[in-house]
Structure formats: C-alpha cells, structure tokens
Design an enzyme around this catalytic site. Structure first.
Site, PDB file in Angstrom:
ATOM      1  CG  ASN A 100       3.139  -4.128   5.361  1.00  0.00           C
ATOM      2  OD1 ASN A 100       4.363  -4.133   5.335  1.00  0.00           O
ATOM      3  ND2 ASN A 100       2.415  -4.258   4.273  1.00  0.00           N
TER       4      ASN A 100
ATOM      5  CE  LYS B 141       1.018  -1.435   2.756  1.00  0.00           C
ATOM      6  NZ  LYS B 141      -0.107  -1.576   3.691  1.00  0.00           N
TER       7      LYS B 141
ATOM      8  CG  ASP C 230      -5.189  -2.311   9.229  1.00  0.00           C
ATOM      9  OD1 ASP C 230      -5.356  -3.448   9.707  1.00  0.00           O
ATOM     10  OD2 ASP C 230      -4.815  -2.127   8.065  1.00  0.00           O
TER      11      ASP C 230
ATOM     12  CG  ASP D 101      -6.451  -6.078   2.005  1.00  0.00           C
ATOM     13  OD1 ASP D 101      -6.801  -5.380   1.040  1.00  0.00           O
ATOM     14  OD2 ASP D 101      -6.116  -7.261   1.891  1.00  0.00           O
TER      15      ASP D 101
ATOM     16  NE  ARG E  93      -0.274 -13.416   4.768  1.00  0.00           N
ATOM     17  CZ  ARG E  93      -0.529 -12.111   4.808  1.00  0.00           C
ATOM     18  NH1 ARG E  93      -1.741 -11.679   5.106  1.00  0.00           N
ATOM     19  NH2 ARG E  93       0.411 -11.226   4.546  1.00  0.00           N
TER      20      ARG E  93
ATOM     21  CB  SER F 176      -2.797  -2.628  -1.161  1.00  0.00           C
ATOM     22  OG  SER F 176      -3.341  -3.818  -0.626  1.00  0.00           O
ATOM     23  N   GLY F 177      -0.531  -4.140   0.656  1.00  0.00           N
ATOM     24  CA  GLY F 177       0.111  -5.451   0.699  1.00  0.00           C
ATOM     25  C   GLY F 177      -0.796  -6.509   0.109  1.00  0.00           C
TER      26      GLY F 177
ATOM     27  CD  GLU G 258      -6.163  -7.762   6.169  1.00  0.00           C
ATOM     28  OE1 GLU G 258      -5.316  -8.007   5.278  1.00  0.00           O
ATOM     29  OE2 GLU G 258      -6.147  -6.733   6.867  1.00  0.00           O
TER      30      GLU G 258
ATOM     31  CG  ASP H 187      -3.533  -0.859   4.526  1.00  0.00           C
ATOM     32  OD1 ASP H 187      -2.954  -1.540   3.671  1.00  0.00           O
ATOM     33  OD2 ASP H 187      -4.264  -1.349   5.413  1.00  0.00           O
TER      34      ASP H 187
END
Length: 222
Positions: A173, A147, A170, A16, A59, A102-103, A23, A14
């Site tokens: 997700n 992912k 972390d 962030d 967001r 990554s999200g 983030e 991942d």
C-alpha cells in the site's frame, strides 16, 4: 533559527508496522474475536496479493459492534517503533515537515501524531452509530493511490518541491508514495516492497533510515 524555505524537506511515514510496531486493525480485531481472520487478510494485502480497498472492507466488517471505548484500550497497547520519535525529532530540529499517512484509523493515529508534534495526518475513519462501530468506514479509503496523493498534497501545502520529499513504509500500500518521493525507503518491509523500493532498512530502529537520507541528500546537493 528558522530553516530557509529552500532547505526544507518533507518526511512522510506510514503508521502501522512503520511508525508503530503493530497493525491497529489487528489489535481491534482481537477484541472482536476475529484476530486470525483479519491477520490473514492484512498479510495478503500488505504482500500485494489482494486490493487494499477490498481487504479493508472485509476486515472492518468484522469489527461491527465494538464500543468506541476500544480506541482508548488499543491506544494504550500501541508501541511506537524504536527510533521513530528520534527520527521525527531530528527532522523537526532541521526545520523539516513531518507527516503521517495511514491505511489505519484516525481514532488512533491522531493522538499518536499529536504526541510527536506531527500536524500533517491522513488516515481512514471508522463509522460509529450509537456508540459502536458499524463495520464500515467513512470518507475515501486511504489506499495506495491516495497515499501518493497525500504525499503530493502535503508537499504542495508546505511549498516543498517533490524533489525534496522522503517517504517510508512497509507494505504494498506504500509503494506508490515510496516511488513518488525523491528518497523512498522500505522499512522492515514485505519482500514485494523491498524488491521495488529504491532503498530499504531492515529495522528494528526507524531512525536507521537517517543514514540513507543523509547520504542521498549529500549526493543530491554535492
């Protein structure tokens, strides 16, 4: 010396709060005057309290109107997690394949990956019109399921069996890819992730994961 195909592993991380300390969406939100609201939603999503796709939509909507020049500003502000580049360098020295999923957003993730010599990358992309963010993303949302799909796709692309995969993340997700990998590691993770991941590392150094990785590989190959 070329690493034999049978000895290669795939390491997917991942970004962030794993490969980097921040983030990115919160760094963008600070420039849109929406940091507190975005941080609250980010926290809820990473704890698994709300769906990631819904949280991302909420967001990103708050970023509407930001100029695309904001990406250079945010990229300059990003700090790579201590030990992250050391972990990548060690994996690459062993002939392993390294990927980032990554999200967060390609606009920041791709330059970070390039600096580390990482070519397997997948992230969300922000929609832009007339030089400003529209408050929407384009393409599929990189959520928990995507992912995991990306981990499997990277492995298939490289001819690496899933029994030779490592995933580190972390947030909630990341749980699907952590669970799908042969060695799944929660890094400085939220309690829900730490509870469900097979292994965990407290931080602050990401290369501390090497102790777990090497131990597990030794056990698997003994």
């Amino acid at each position: 010396m070329t690493t034999p195909q049978a000895d290669r592993w795939l390491l997917v991380m991942d970004v962030d709060s794993t490969f980097i300390t921040a983030e990115v969406i919160e760094l963008l939100a600070a420039r849109a005057g929406a940091l507190e609201e975005v941080a609250d939603v980010t926290g809820a999503a990473m704890r698994g309290e709300i769906d990631f796709g819904e949280s991302l939509e909420r967001r990103v909507a708050l970023l509407a109107g930001l100029p695309t020049s904001v990406f250079d500003d945010v990229l300059a502000q990003v700090t790579v997690t201590p030990g992250a580049l050391d972990l990548v360098a060690e994996a690459q020295s062993r002939g392993w394949v390294v990927g980032l999923v990554s999200g967060g957003f390609e606009e920041v993730v791709l330059p970070l990956a390039a600096r580390a010599g990482i070519t397997h990358v997948r992230a969300n992309r922000l929609e832009v019109a007339d030089g400003v963010l529209t408050g929407r993303t384009t393409g599929p949302v990189i959520d928990r399921e995507v992912k995991e799909e990306t981990l499997r796709a990277f492995a298939a692309d490289e001819g690496i069996d899933m029994s030779r995969t490592i995933a580190i993340g972390d947030g909630a997700n990341d749980l699907a890819m952590i669970g799908a990998a042969q060695i799944g590691i929660a890094f400085d993770a939220k309690p829900v992730v730490r509870a469900q991941a097979p292994f965990s590392v407290d931080g602050p150094r990401l290369d501390a994961a090497l102790a777990i990785i090497d131990r597990e590989i030794a056990a698997l190959t003994s």
